[in-house]
Write a protein that holds these residues in place. Structure first.
Motif, short mmCIF file in Angstrom:
data_model
loop_
_atom_site.label_atom_id
_atom_site.label_comp_id
_atom_site.label_asym_id
_atom_site.label_seq_id
_atom_site.Cartn_x
_atom_site.Cartn_y
_atom_site.Cartn_z
N LEU A 43 1.13 -54.51 -12.85
CA LEU A 43 0.70 -55.88 -13.12
C LEU A 43 0.64 -56.24 -14.60
N ILE A 44 0.23 -55.32 -15.45
CA ILE A 44 0.12 -55.67 -16.87
C ILE A 44 1.48 -55.99 -17.49
N PHE A 48 3.11 -60.02 -18.84
CA PHE A 48 3.87 -60.42 -20.04
C PHE A 48 5.11 -61.23 -19.67
N ILE A 49 5.62 -61.02 -18.47
CA ILE A 49 6.81 -61.74 -18.02
C ILE A 49 6.47 -63.12 -17.49
N ILE A 50 5.41 -63.21 -16.69
CA ILE A 50 5.14 -64.48 -16.01
C ILE A 50 4.23 -65.42 -16.78
N ALA A 51 3.45 -64.91 -17.72
CA ALA A 51 2.54 -65.79 -18.46
C ALA A 51 3.34 -66.74 -19.34
N GLU A 52 2.95 -68.01 -19.32
CA GLU A 52 3.65 -69.01 -20.12
C GLU A 52 2.98 -69.27 -21.46
N ASN A 53 1.78 -68.73 -21.64
CA ASN A 53 1.09 -68.91 -22.92
C ASN A 53 0.09 -67.77 -23.11
N PRO A 54 -0.43 -67.63 -24.31
CA PRO A 54 -1.36 -66.53 -24.57
C PRO A 54 -2.63 -66.56 -23.71
N LEU A 55 -3.10 -67.73 -23.35
CA LEU A 55 -4.30 -67.81 -22.52
C LEU A 55 -4.04 -67.26 -21.12
N LEU A 57 -1.76 -65.06 -20.36
CA LEU A 57 -1.58 -63.62 -20.53
C LEU A 57 -2.94 -62.92 -20.62
N ALA A 58 -3.82 -63.48 -21.42
CA ALA A 58 -5.15 -62.89 -21.57
C ALA A 58 -5.89 -62.87 -20.24
N ALA A 59 -5.81 -63.94 -19.47
CA ALA A 59 -6.50 -64.01 -18.19
C ALA A 59 -5.95 -62.98 -17.21
N LEU A 60 -4.64 -62.86 -17.15
CA LEU A 60 -4.02 -61.90 -16.22
C LEU A 60 -4.37 -60.47 -16.58
#
Length: 122
Positions: A43-44, A48-55, A57-60
């Protein structure tokens, strides 16, 4: 007079070693930790692949790490309870059940975070 404790980099180095021993013990003795660690290894990087912004990414990533943290604490509670004896005691059962409930809540938080980010693909 009490002997002063280790300080500075020596203390940090020792603390890192204790942490690694904790990870090793969890991996060797806790099937749930192994399952969640393997899931985190999937998942980690996916975050990085699916997050569209840093927020996002941080949440995931935080959701996944919350599960790992909670599982480690639950395993520690179970180890301490088991050390005191394996006979049934109401307080021992309560402590183990509460630790399990904490893991369940962390898994639900992780699922909600991932679901919120993945909602756009539905």
């Amino acid at each position: 007079m009490a002997k002063p404790g280790k300080t500075g980099f020596v203390r940090l180095f020792d603390a890192f070693g204790y942490s690694m021993k904790g990870f090793k013990a969890a991996w060797q003795n806790e099937a749930a930790f192994r399952q969640e660690a393997v899931l985190a290894l999937v998942l980690i990087p996916l975050a990085f692949i699916i997050a569209e912004n840093p927020l996002e990414l941080a949440a995931l990533v935080a959701g996944v790490l919350l599960v790992i943290i909670t599982e480690l604490l639950n395993s520690a509670i179970e180890s301490v309870v088991d050390r005191t004896g394996h006979e049934h005691h109401e307080l021992s059962g309560r402590a183990k059940d509460m630790g399990s409930a904490a893991v369940l809540i962390s898994l639900l938080v992780c699922a909600v975070l991932w679901g919120a980010v993945l909602w756009r693909y539905v």
